[in-house]
Design a protein around this motif. Structure first.
Motif, PDB file in Angstrom:
ATOM      1  N   ASP A   5       0.970  -1.072  -0.100  1.00 22.12           N
ATOM      2  CA  ASP A   5       0.053  -0.113  -0.057  1.00 22.12           C
ATOM      3  C   ASP A   5       0.953   1.401   0.282  1.00 22.12           C
ATOM      4  O   ASP A   5       1.249   1.884   1.004  1.00 22.12           O
ATOM      5  N   ILE A   6       1.195   1.545  -1.251  1.00 23.66           N
ATOM      6  CA  ILE A   6       2.067   2.858  -1.293  1.00 23.66           C
ATOM      7  C   ILE A   6       1.653   4.085  -0.618  1.00 23.66           C
ATOM      8  O   ILE A   6       2.387   4.909  -0.053  1.00 23.66           O
ATOM      9  N   LYS A   7       0.061   4.429  -0.670  1.00 20.91           N
ATOM     10  CA  LYS A   7      -0.292   5.747  -0.300  1.00 20.91           C
ATOM     11  C   LYS A   7      -0.334   5.611   1.266  1.00 20.91           C
ATOM     12  O   LYS A   7       0.227   6.672   1.755  1.00 20.91           O
ATOM     13  N   LYS A   8      -0.269   4.394   1.782  1.00 20.43           N
ATOM     14  CA  LYS A   8      -0.217   4.361   3.356  1.00 20.43           C
ATOM     15  C   LYS A   8       1.131   4.465   3.646  1.00 20.43           C
ATOM     16  O   LYS A   8       1.532   5.235   4.674  1.00 20.43           O
ATOM     17  N   LEU A   9       2.100   3.971   2.878  1.00 23.37           N
ATOM     18  CA  LEU A   9       3.443   4.075   3.087  1.00 23.37           C
ATOM     19  C   LEU A   9       4.077   5.267   2.993  1.00 23.37           C
ATOM     20  O   LEU A   9       4.880   5.958   3.817  1.00 23.37           O
ATOM     21  N   SER A  10       3.496   6.066   2.179  1.00 26.64           N
ATOM     22  CA  SER A  10       3.962   7.612   1.619  1.00 26.64           C
ATOM     23  C   SER A  10       3.608   8.291   2.920  1.00 26.64           C
ATOM     24  O   SER A  10       4.007   9.380   3.281  1.00 26.64           O
ATOM     25  N   PHE A  11       2.174   8.172   3.623  1.00 26.42           N
ATOM     26  CA  PHE A  11       1.644   8.752   4.510  1.00 26.42           C
ATOM     27  C   PHE A  11       2.747   8.504   5.895  1.00 26.42           C
ATOM     28  O   PHE A  11       2.982   9.758   6.603  1.00 26.42           O
ATOM     29  N   LYS A  53       8.509  -2.691   6.774  1.00 28.73           N
ATOM     30  CA  LYS A  53       7.327  -2.373   5.929  1.00 28.73           C
ATOM     31  C   LYS A  53       7.309  -2.881   4.513  1.00 28.73           C
ATOM     32  O   LYS A  53       6.332  -3.323   4.134  1.00 28.73           O
ATOM     33  N   ILE A  54       8.329  -2.876   3.967  1.00 30.87           N
ATOM     34  CA  ILE A  54       8.438  -3.502   2.478  1.00 30.87           C
ATOM     35  C   ILE A  54       9.025  -4.832   2.346  1.00 30.87           C
ATOM     36  O   ILE A  54       8.904  -5.429   1.081  1.00 30.87           O
ATOM     37  N   LYS A  55       9.441  -5.602   3.424  1.00 26.98           N
ATOM     38  CA  LYS A  55       9.999  -6.647   3.296  1.00 26.98           C
ATOM     39  C   LYS A  55       9.051  -7.706   2.470  1.00 26.98           C
ATOM     40  O   LYS A  55       7.752  -7.484   2.671  1.00 26.98           O
ATOM     41  N   ASP A  56       9.598  -8.446   1.550  1.00 30.11           N
ATOM     42  CA  ASP A  56       8.847  -9.342   0.769  1.00 30.11           C
ATOM     43  C   ASP A  56       7.826  -8.747  -0.208  1.00 30.11           C
ATOM     44  O   ASP A  56       7.063  -9.528  -0.788  1.00 30.11           O
ATOM     45  N   LYS A  57       7.751  -7.445  -0.063  1.00 27.57           N
ATOM     46  CA  LYS A  57       6.688  -6.842  -1.166  1.00 27.57           C
ATOM     47  C   LYS A  57       7.586  -6.058  -2.146  1.00 27.57           C
ATOM     48  O   LYS A  57       6.907  -5.834  -3.233  1.00 27.57           O
ATOM     49  N   GLU A  58       8.655  -5.639  -1.918  1.00 27.34           N
ATOM     50  CA  GLU A  58       9.513  -5.050  -3.304  1.00 27.34           C
ATOM     51  C   GLU A  58      10.754  -5.344  -3.127  1.00 27.34           C
ATOM     52  O   GLU A  58      11.472  -5.804  -2.056  1.00 27.34           O
ATOM     53  N   LYS A  59      11.697  -5.358  -4.336  1.00 29.60           N
ATOM     54  CA  LYS A  59      12.953  -5.544  -4.415  1.00 29.60           C
ATOM     55  C   LYS A  59      13.545  -4.072  -3.552  1.00 29.60           C
ATOM     56  O   LYS A  59      13.037  -3.075  -3.557  1.00 29.60           O
ATOM     57  N   ILE A  60      14.800  -4.442  -3.183  1.00 22.32           N
ATOM     58  CA  ILE A  60      15.601  -3.657  -2.519  1.00 22.32           C
ATOM     59  C   ILE A  60      16.981  -3.325  -2.859  1.00 22.32           C
ATOM     60  O   ILE A  60      17.462  -4.290  -3.241  1.00 22.32           O
ATOM     61  N   PHE A  61      17.388  -1.962  -3.213  1.00 23.92           N
ATOM     62  CA  PHE A  61      18.922  -1.677  -3.805  1.00 23.92           C
ATOM     63  C   PHE A  61      19.142  -0.695  -2.812  1.00 23.92           C
ATOM     64  O   PHE A  61      18.604   0.361  -2.722  1.00 23.92           O
ATOM     65  N   VAL A  62      20.522  -0.978  -2.023  1.00 25.08           N
ATOM     66  CA  VAL A  62      20.902  -0.204  -1.109  1.00 25.08           C
ATOM     67  C   VAL A  62      22.043   0.926  -1.639  1.00 25.08           C
ATOM     68  O   VAL A  62      22.696   0.325  -2.188  1.00 25.08           O
ATOM     69  N   LEU A  63      21.680   2.212  -1.384  1.00 19.50           N
ATOM     70  CA  LEU A  63      22.779   3.024  -2.405  1.00 19.50           C
ATOM     71  C   LEU A  63      23.543   3.818  -1.245  1.00 19.50           C
ATOM     72  O   LEU A  63      23.053   4.447  -0.388  1.00 19.50           O
ATOM     73  N   GLY A  64      24.740   3.717  -1.533  1.00 16.40           N
ATOM     74  CA  GLY A  64      25.686   4.728  -0.687  1.00 16.40           C
ATOM     75  C   GLY A  64      26.057   5.963  -1.327  1.00 16.40           C
ATOM     76  O   GLY A  64      25.132   6.613  -1.597  1.00 16.40           O
ATOM     77  N   ALA A  65      27.269   6.096  -1.642  1.00 19.45           N
ATOM     78  CA  ALA A  65      27.695   7.265  -2.286  1.00 19.45           C
ATOM     79  C   ALA A  65      27.235   7.527  -4.053  1.00 19.45           C
ATOM     80  O   ALA A  65      27.379   8.536  -4.287  1.00 19.45           O
ATOM     81  N   GLY A  66      27.217   6.086  -4.438  1.00 21.26           N
ATOM     82  CA  GLY A  66      26.677   6.273  -5.985  1.00 21.26           C
ATOM     83  C   GLY A  66      28.053   6.204  -6.834  1.00 21.26           C
ATOM     84  O   GLY A  66      27.969   6.456  -7.927  1.00 21.26           O
ATOM     85  N   SER A  67      29.181   6.103  -6.418  1.00 21.50           N
ATOM     86  CA  SER A  67      30.528   6.257  -7.062  1.00 21.50           C
ATOM     87  C   SER A  67      30.576   5.009  -8.000  1.00 21.50           C
ATOM     88  O   SER A  67      31.278   5.303  -8.962  1.00 21.50           O
ATOM     89  N   VAL A  75      12.636   2.393 -15.466  1.00 24.94           N
ATOM     90  CA  VAL A  75      12.134   2.672 -13.921  1.00 24.94           C
ATOM     91  C   VAL A  75      12.684   1.459 -13.138  1.00 24.94           C
ATOM     92  O   VAL A  75      12.370   0.237 -13.489  1.00 24.94           O
ATOM     93  N   TYR A  76      13.342   1.812 -12.149  1.00 25.01           N
ATOM     94  CA  TYR A  76      13.744   0.595 -11.224  1.00 25.01           C
ATOM     95  C   TYR A  76      12.502   0.004 -10.437  1.00 25.01           C
ATOM     96  O   TYR A  76      12.057   0.850  -9.801  1.00 25.01           O
ATOM     97  N   ASP A  77      11.943  -1.166 -10.814  1.00 28.44           N
ATOM     98  CA  ASP A  77      10.743  -1.655  -9.899  1.00 28.44           C
ATOM     99  C   ASP A  77      11.178  -2.277  -8.745  1.00 28.44           C
ATOM    100  O   ASP A  77      11.110  -3.120  -8.618  1.00 28.44           O
ATOM    101  N   GLY A  78      11.322  -1.214  -7.583  1.00 31.97           N
ATOM    102  CA  GLY A  78      11.497  -1.494  -6.455  1.00 31.97           C
ATOM    103  C   GLY A  78      11.904  -0.458  -5.610  1.00 31.97           C
ATOM    104  O   GLY A  78      11.468   0.616  -6.013  1.00 31.97           O
ATOM    105  N   ALA A  79      12.643  -0.555  -4.159  1.00 26.90           N
ATOM    106  CA  ALA A  79      12.881   0.563  -3.598  1.00 26.90           C
ATOM    107  C   ALA A  79      14.174   0.784  -3.565  1.00 26.90           C
ATOM    108  O   ALA A  79      15.121  -0.172  -3.339  1.00 26.90           O
ATOM    109  N   VAL A  80      14.721   1.824  -3.680  1.00 26.38           N
ATOM    110  CA  VAL A  80      16.215   2.366  -3.656  1.00 26.38           C
ATOM    111  C   VAL A  80      16.260   3.052  -2.246  1.00 26.38           C
ATOM    112  O   VAL A  80      15.608   3.987  -2.108  1.00 26.38           O
ATOM    113  N   ILE A  81      17.066   2.799  -1.256  1.00 31.91           N
ATOM    114  CA  ILE A  81      17.365   3.211  -0.222  1.00 31.91           C
ATOM    115  C   ILE A  81      18.763   3.787  -0.123  1.00 31.91           C
ATOM    116  O   ILE A  81      19.815   3.337  -0.242  1.00 31.91           O
TER     117      ILE A  81
END
Length: 102
Positions: A5-11, A53-67, A75-81
């Motif tokens: 529920d992206i709307k709930k997550l956004s809130f 909240k997003i576990k098992d619902k979205e792919k996750i990519f953890v981003l550091g400095a981006g170097s 579009v990356y179909d998941g969550a970039v953290i």
């Protein structure tokens, strides 16, 4: 994967969470498209809460400095953290355990 529920997550996460966010400027090469979800974690509690909240619902990519990161133009179909500078640390918990941020 289960529906998220992206709307709930956004809130719940307010300005920390961006939907369909441009990630081009999040890497040193300034290339790429968008992320379905983009979350900037300021501390470990925020990170843990978001992942729960997003576990098992979205792919996750953890981003550091981006170097060393390249994003596709699509579009990356998941969550970039994105981890804030608060995760850049190192401490000695005991003689056997060291805690290191990213």
């Amino acid at each position: 994967m289960k529906n998220l529920d992206i709307k709930k997550l956004s809130f719940e996460f307010k300005d920390k969470l961006k939907i369909n966010h441009d990630i081009k400027k999040k890497n040193w090469f300034n290339i790429g498209g968008k992320a379905k979800l983009f979350f900037k974690a300021e501390n470990l509690n925020e990170l843990k809460n978001f992942i729960k909240k997003i576990k098992d619902k979205e792919k996750i990519f953890v981003l550091g400095a981006g170097s060393n990161t390249l994003f596709t133009d699509g579009v990356y179909d998941g969550a970039v953290i994105k981890l804030s500078k608060n995760f850049n640390n190192i401490s000695k918990l005991s003689n056997e355990i060291i805690i290191a941020g990213s």
